[in-house]
Design a protein around this motif. Structure first.
Motif, PDB file in Angstrom:
ATOM      1  N   TYR A   1       0.846  -1.204   0.000  1.00 35.94           N
ATOM      2  CA  TYR A   1       0.000   0.000   0.000  1.00 35.94           C
ATOM      3  C   TYR A   1       0.878   1.249   0.000  1.00 35.94           C
ATOM      4  O   TYR A   1       0.652   2.199  -0.753  1.00 35.94           O
TER       5      TYR A   1
ATOM      6  N   GLU B   1      -0.178  11.461   6.124  1.00 37.34           N
ATOM      7  CA  GLU B   1      -0.621  12.799   6.569  1.00 37.34           C
ATOM      8  C   GLU B   1       0.460  13.476   7.406  1.00 37.34           C
ATOM      9  O   GLU B   1       0.577  14.705   7.427  1.00 37.34           O
TER      10      GLU B   1
ATOM     11  N   ASP C   1      -4.848   3.505  14.043  1.00 34.52           N
ATOM     12  CA  ASP C   1      -5.168   2.521  13.006  1.00 34.52           C
ATOM     13  C   ASP C   1      -5.391   1.151  13.622  1.00 34.52           C
ATOM     14  O   ASP C   1      -4.805   0.802  14.652  1.00 34.52           O
TER      15      ASP C   1
ATOM     16  N   ALA D   1     -10.805   2.965  15.381  1.00 33.30           N
ATOM     17  CA  ALA D   1     -11.031   4.416  15.406  1.00 33.30           C
ATOM     18  C   ALA D   1     -12.471   4.760  15.053  1.00 33.30           C
ATOM     19  O   ALA D   1     -12.786   5.922  14.823  1.00 33.30           O
TER      20      ALA D   1
HETATM   21  C1  LIG Z   1      -6.915   3.175   2.558  1.00 34.54           C
HETATM   22  S1  LIG Z   1      -6.003   3.169   4.056  1.00 34.54           S
HETATM   23  C2  LIG Z   1      -5.734   4.915   4.277  1.00 34.54           C
HETATM   24  C3  LIG Z   1      -4.481   5.226   5.029  1.00 34.54           C
HETATM   25  C4  LIG Z   1      -4.024   6.693   5.028  1.00 34.54           C
HETATM   26  N1  LIG Z   1      -4.960   7.546   5.721  1.00 34.54           N
HETATM   27  C5  LIG Z   1      -3.773   7.191   3.629  1.00 34.54           C
HETATM   28  O1  LIG Z   1      -4.429   8.144   3.206  1.00 34.54           O
HETATM   29  O2  LIG Z   1      -2.914   6.623   2.933  1.00 34.54           O
HETATM   30  C6  LIG Z   1      -7.289   2.822   5.232  1.00 34.54           C
HETATM   31  C7  LIG Z   1      -6.758   2.537   6.625  1.00 34.54           C
HETATM   32  O3  LIG Z   1      -7.882   2.525   7.506  1.00 34.54           O
HETATM   33  C8  LIG Z   1      -7.625   1.575   8.522  1.00 34.54           C
HETATM   34  N2  LIG Z   1      -8.893   1.228   9.156  1.00 34.54           N
HETATM   35  C9  LIG Z   1      -9.975   0.638   8.612  1.00 34.54           C
HETATM   36  N3  LIG Z   1     -10.949   0.499   9.532  1.00 34.54           N
HETATM   37  C10 LIG Z   1     -10.473   1.020  10.694  1.00 34.54           C
HETATM   38  C11 LIG Z   1     -11.007   1.178  12.003  1.00 34.54           C
HETATM   39  N4  LIG Z   1     -12.246   0.762  12.308  1.00 34.54           N
HETATM   40  N5  LIG Z   1     -10.235   1.769  12.942  1.00 34.54           N
HETATM   41  C12 LIG Z   1      -8.972   2.196  12.648  1.00 34.54           C
HETATM   42  N6  LIG Z   1      -8.422   2.060  11.422  1.00 34.54           N
HETATM   43  C13 LIG Z   1      -9.165   1.489  10.448  1.00 34.54           C
HETATM   44  C14 LIG Z   1      -6.945   0.430   7.792  1.00 34.54           C
HETATM   45  O4  LIG Z   1      -6.219  -0.417   8.666  1.00 34.54           O
HETATM   46  C15 LIG Z   1      -6.073   1.186   6.791  1.00 34.54           C
HETATM   47  O5  LIG Z   1      -4.784   1.375   7.315  1.00 34.54           O
END
Ligand SMILES: C[S@@+](CC[C@H](N)C(=O)[O-])C[C@H]1O[C@@H](n2cnc3c(N)ncnc32)[C@H](O)[C@@H]1O
Length: 262
Positions: free
Chosen positions: A19, A57, A74, A98
Motif C-alpha cells: 500500500y 498525513e 489505526d 477508530a
Molecule cells: C486506505 S487506508 C488509508 C491510510 C491513510 N490515511 C492514507 O491516506 O494513505 C485505510 C486505513 O484505515 C484503517 N482502518 C480501517 N478500519 C479502521 C477502524 N475501524 N479503525 C482504525 N483504522 C481502520 C486500515 O487499517 C487502513 O490502514
C-alpha cells in the motif's frame, strides 16, 4: 473485536508494505487537500488522524504543527508499525478501532483520509470524530464514495464486484447536527496505472480488495480478475476519480475567539 473488524485488520496487515509503495504516492494529492483544509487557526489540543495507515498525513502535518501533539490511530498492527517508523519521535501512533473515538481526547483537529468508507458504521464514526473536537476545532474527512467515477479502473472494479449500499453517505451531514459545514464537495485528481492488471493486483494484494479476498478465497479472486481484464483497456490507464471532502467546525464557545496558532 468482531470477525469483520479482525478480517479487515488482517487484510491491511497483509497489504501495508505494498500500500505504501503503490497507493500512497497516487493518493498524495487528496492527503494534501485534507491537511490544507485543516488550516492553522485551531484551538489548543492534539490533532488526531483516524485510519492513518502508514501515516502519509504526518509528512505534511509535522512541519505545520511543530508544537502540537500529533496522534495517528489505526486498526492494523502492520500499518501501525510502518506509521511508527515514519513518525520517529514526531507523533504517537495508537493501534485500535477508530470507529468510536473517546471524547476525552479534546482534539483541536481531526483529519482522516480514505478510512471513513471502511468503518462498519461510517455515520457513527464521523459523529464521534466531530465529538472529540474542542470548541473551535475542525474536522476534515476525505473518503471514497461508493461511486467515485462513471468509467475507469475503480468503476470497473465496482462493476465486477457489485455495488455496495451507499445510503450511509446521505446520512453523514445530518449526523453532524450542530456543526458549521465549511466544505462538502467532490475533489478529483488524475491517477495513472501502468495497466489494468497492475491496478487489479494492487487492489487485491495491497489495497481494499484484500479483505474480500480473505473472505471469499483465491478462486473467487481469479474469476474476478479474469472478468476485470476482459473488460479493461490495454496499456497505461489514466482516470480522474472523485473523493468527497467534508470539512466542519465546532462553534467556538460564546465570546471566545480562536487565536491563530500553529
Ligand atoms: C486506505 S487506508 C488509508 C491510510 C491513510 N490515511 C492514507 O491516506 O494513505 C485505510 C486505513 O484505515 C484503517 N482502518 C480501517 N478500519 C479502521 C477502524 N475501524 N479503525 C482504525 N483504522 C481502520 C486500515 O487499517 C487502513 O490502514
Amino acid at each position: 473485536m468482531t470477525d469483520r473488524l479482525s478480517r479487515l485488520a488482517q487484510s491491511w496487515d497483509q497489504a501495508a508494505e505494498g500500500y505504501e509503495q503503490y497507493f500512497v504516492p497516487r493518493f498524495a494529492p487528496w492527503v494534501r487537500t485534507a491537511v490544507d483544509t485543516l488550516g492553522s487557526s485551531l484551538p489548543d489540543g492534539p490533532i488526531l488522524v483516524p485510519c492513518c495507515g502508514t501515516f502519509p498525513e504526518l509528512d505534511l502535518l509535522a512541519p505545520r504543527f511543530p508544537d502540537r501533539k500529533l496522534v495517528g490511530l489505526d486498526l492494523s498492527a502492520e500499518m501501525v508499525r510502518l506509521a511508527r517508523n515514519r513518525a520517529g519521535g514526531l507523533a504517537e501512533v495508537v493501534q485500535g478501532d477508530a470507529g468510536r473515538l473517546d471524547p476525552g481526547w479534546g482534539a483541536a483537529g481531526v483529519v482522516s483520509v480514505f478510512g471513513l468508507q471502511q468503518l462498519p458504521d461510517p455515520v457513527a464514526g464521523i459523529r464521534s470524530w466531530y465529538d472529540v473536537l474542542r470548541p473551535g476545532g475542525r474536522l476534515c474527512v476525505v473518503y471514497w464514495p461508493e461511486v467515485a467515477e462513471e468509467s475507469g479502473p475503480f468503476a470497473l472494479l465496482d462493476k465486477v464486484v457489485g455495488h455496495a449500499d451507499s445510503a450511509w453517505e446521505d446520512a453523514l451531514i445530518p449526523a453532524l447536527d450542530g456543526a458549521v459545514i465549511e466544505r462538502d464537495e467532490l475533489v478529483s485528481y488524475p491517477m495513472v496505472h501502468p495497466d489494468a492488471a497492475a491496478y487489479f493486483d494492487a487492489a487485491n494484494l495491497h489495497g481494499p480488495l484484500r479483505a474480500r479476498a480473505l473472505e471469499r478465497g483465491d478462486a473467487y479472486i481469479a474469476d474476478l480478475r479474469a472478468r476485470y481484464l476482459a473488460e479493461a483497456p490495454v496499456g497505461e490507464w489514466t482516470h480522474h476519480p472523485r473523493a468527497r471532502l467534508i470539512a466542519v467546525r465546532k462553534q467556538p464557545n460564546r465570546g471566545e475567539a480562536t487565536p491563530p496558532t500553529s
